[in-house]
Scaffold this motif. Structure first.
Motif, mmCIF file in Angstrom:
data_model
loop_
_atom_site.group_PDB
_atom_site.id
_atom_site.type_symbol
_atom_site.label_atom_id
_atom_site.label_comp_id
_atom_site.label_asym_id
_atom_site.label_seq_id
_atom_site.Cartn_x
_atom_site.Cartn_y
_atom_site.Cartn_z
ATOM 1 N N MET A 122 0.971 -1.297 -0.012
ATOM 2 C CA MET A 122 0.057 -0.072 -0.049
ATOM 3 C C MET A 122 0.931 1.213 -0.059
ATOM 4 S SD MET A 122 -3.153 1.484 2.010
ATOM 5 C CE MET A 122 -4.124 0.200 1.546
ATOM 6 N N LEU A 123 0.243 2.184 -0.710
ATOM 7 C CA LEU A 123 1.214 3.533 -0.970
ATOM 8 C C LEU A 123 0.439 4.626 -0.178
ATOM 9 C CD1 LEU A 123 3.389 5.301 -2.203
ATOM 10 C CD2 LEU A 123 1.640 5.731 -3.882
ATOM 11 N N ILE A 124 0.927 5.352 0.751
ATOM 12 C CA ILE A 124 0.351 6.396 1.385
ATOM 13 C C ILE A 124 1.042 7.626 1.076
ATOM 14 C CG2 ILE A 124 -0.337 7.302 3.555
ATOM 15 C CD1 ILE A 124 -0.801 4.482 4.647
ATOM 16 N N VAL A 125 0.422 8.661 0.472
ATOM 17 C CA VAL A 125 1.038 10.026 0.345
ATOM 18 C C VAL A 125 0.291 11.150 0.874
ATOM 19 C CG1 VAL A 125 1.911 11.534 -1.511
ATOM 20 C CG2 VAL A 125 1.954 8.903 -2.010
ATOM 21 N N ARG A 126 1.013 12.143 1.383
ATOM 22 C CA ARG A 126 0.383 13.242 2.112
ATOM 23 C C ARG A 126 0.810 14.513 1.111
ATOM 24 N NH1 ARG A 126 1.152 9.664 5.820
ATOM 25 N NH2 ARG A 126 -0.682 9.345 7.443
ATOM 26 N N LEU A 127 -0.277 15.507 0.513
ATOM 27 C CA LEU A 127 0.273 16.488 -0.148
ATOM 28 C C LEU A 127 -0.159 17.851 0.260
ATOM 29 C CD1 LEU A 127 -0.985 14.614 -3.548
ATOM 30 C CD2 LEU A 127 1.645 14.902 -2.890
ATOM 31 N N SER A 128 0.303 18.842 0.228
ATOM 32 C CA SER A 128 -0.110 20.101 0.467
ATOM 33 C C SER A 128 -1.355 20.426 -0.613
ATOM 34 C CB SER A 128 0.859 21.157 0.440
ATOM 35 O OG SER A 128 1.793 21.081 1.672
ATOM 36 N N GLY B 206 3.605 12.387 -9.910
ATOM 37 C CA GLY B 206 5.144 11.574 -9.847
ATOM 38 C C GLY B 206 5.077 10.433 -9.110
ATOM 39 N N VAL B 207 4.352 10.621 -7.988
ATOM 40 C CA VAL B 207 4.315 9.409 -6.882
ATOM 41 C C VAL B 207 3.476 8.079 -7.701
ATOM 42 C CG1 VAL B 207 3.302 8.593 -4.774
ATOM 43 C CG2 VAL B 207 4.520 10.729 -4.857
ATOM 44 N N VAL B 208 2.307 8.515 -8.300
ATOM 45 C CA VAL B 208 1.570 7.565 -8.892
ATOM 46 C C VAL B 208 2.428 6.739 -9.951
ATOM 47 C CG1 VAL B 208 -0.469 7.328 -10.095
ATOM 48 C CG2 VAL B 208 -0.767 8.274 -8.110
ATOM 49 N N ARG B 209 2.884 7.512 -10.931
ATOM 50 C CA ARG B 209 3.939 7.053 -11.956
ATOM 51 C C ARG B 209 4.868 5.879 -11.391
ATOM 52 N NH1 ARG B 209 1.657 8.369 -16.209
ATOM 53 N NH2 ARG B 209 0.976 10.611 -16.742
ATOM 54 N N SER B 210 5.501 6.457 -10.397
ATOM 55 C CA SER B 210 6.462 5.449 -9.690
ATOM 56 C C SER B 210 6.017 4.260 -9.180
ATOM 57 C CB SER B 210 7.279 6.363 -8.460
ATOM 58 O OG SER B 210 8.137 5.463 -7.819
ATOM 59 N N PHE B 211 4.599 4.479 -8.306
ATOM 60 C CA PHE B 211 4.103 3.488 -7.908
ATOM 61 C C PHE B 211 3.527 2.327 -9.205
ATOM 62 C CE2 PHE B 211 -0.162 1.310 -6.995
ATOM 63 C CZ PHE B 211 0.042 0.530 -5.913
ATOM 64 N N SER B 212 3.067 2.801 -10.044
ATOM 65 C CA SER B 212 2.598 2.090 -11.113
ATOM 66 C C SER B 212 3.744 1.157 -11.703
ATOM 67 C CB SER B 212 2.005 2.765 -12.323
ATOM 68 O OG SER B 212 0.907 3.437 -11.699
ATOM 69 N N ASP B 213 4.775 1.635 -12.006
ATOM 70 C CA ASP B 213 6.302 1.207 -12.445
ATOM 71 C C ASP B 213 6.483 0.006 -11.456
ATOM 72 O OD1 ASP B 213 6.149 3.062 -14.701
ATOM 73 O OD2 ASP B 213 7.833 4.365 -13.860
ATOM 74 N N GLY B 214 6.390 0.380 -10.242
ATOM 75 C CA GLY B 214 6.961 -0.515 -9.267
ATOM 76 C C GLY B 214 6.058 -1.834 -8.882
ATOM 77 N N SER B 215 4.917 -1.535 -9.331
ATOM 78 C CA SER B 215 3.794 -2.409 -9.181
ATOM 79 C C SER B 215 3.496 -3.165 -10.522
ATOM 80 C CB SER B 215 2.390 -2.032 -8.686
ATOM 81 O OG SER B 215 2.427 -1.240 -7.619
ATOM 82 N N ALA C 206 -4.014 0.515 -17.059
ATOM 83 C CA ALA C 206 -4.733 0.847 -15.691
ATOM 84 C C ALA C 206 -3.563 1.848 -15.105
ATOM 85 C CB ALA C 206 -4.483 -0.491 -14.921
ATOM 86 N N ALA C 207 -2.491 1.766 -15.383
ATOM 87 C CA ALA C 207 -1.439 2.773 -14.871
ATOM 88 C C ALA C 207 -2.044 4.225 -15.337
ATOM 89 C CB ALA C 207 -0.027 2.676 -15.222
ATOM 90 N N GLU C 208 -2.066 4.353 -16.639
ATOM 91 C CA GLU C 208 -2.673 5.781 -17.058
ATOM 92 C C GLU C 208 -3.910 6.147 -16.526
ATOM 93 O OE1 GLU C 208 -0.786 7.753 -18.816
ATOM 94 O OE2 GLU C 208 0.756 6.395 -18.640
ATOM 95 N N ARG C 209 -4.987 5.178 -16.552
ATOM 96 C CA ARG C 209 -6.197 5.481 -15.801
ATOM 97 C C ARG C 209 -6.232 5.921 -14.483
ATOM 98 N NH1 ARG C 209 -10.852 1.425 -18.374
ATOM 99 N NH2 ARG C 209 -10.477 2.369 -20.352
ATOM 100 N N LEU C 210 -5.160 5.174 -13.829
ATOM 101 C CA LEU C 210 -4.845 5.849 -12.271
ATOM 102 C C LEU C 210 -4.145 6.965 -12.478
ATOM 103 C CD1 LEU C 210 -4.635 5.249 -9.203
ATOM 104 C CD2 LEU C 210 -2.273 4.200 -9.814
#
Length: 130
Positions: free
Chosen positions: A1-7, A18-27, A33-37
């Motif tokens: 599970m990825l948890i991110v906190r953003l201002s 950036g975080v989502v693309r990194s998560f998608s690559d790592g997963s 699905a990666a693009e839709r996410l």
């Protein structure tokens, strides 16, 4: 599970992507699905930043879980109450662009839950991996 906190600032959209693309690559998500996410997260975070009026010291929190056949995305923010299940699409805004993001979110994910609790919105989405 990825948890991110953003201002809740204009920078939040780029940071979330950036975080989502990194998560998608790592997963090793399927490309669709990666693009839709990425688009769903981009649209939701942009809406929170642009329309949510959240206090600058608050945080947008993203939680992404990867299951066998879907992703579970939970987003919480301290912006104005907004239940996407009740929003009416009036068509795109031709003057400034945009306006179709919520319809894209609805088309590419299933809204599992929305709640407003303790001054925070909490939205749960399921994004299929097919």
């Amino acid at each position: 599970m990825l948890i991110v906190r953003l201002s809740p600032t204009a920078r939040a959209v780029a940071d979330a992507l950036g975080v989502v693309r990194s998560f998608s690559d790592g997963s090793e998500l399927p490309p669709t699905a990666a693009e839709r996410l990425a688009v769903v997260v981009e649209e939701w975070v942009a809406n929170v930043v642009e329309h949510g009026d959240a206090h600058p010291d608050s945080r947008i929190v993203l939680r992404i879980g990867h299951r066998e056949d879907h992703l579970r995305l939970t987003v919480s923010d301290a912006g104005r109450p907004f239940d996407p299940r009740e929003a009416v699409f009036a068509g795109p805004n031709l003057e400034r662009g945009g306006g179709a993001g919520l319809e894209i979110i609805r088309a590419w994910s299933r809204i599992v839950d929305y709640r407003r609790r303790a001054g925070r919105n909490r939205l749960v989405l399921i994004i299929p991996l097919d």
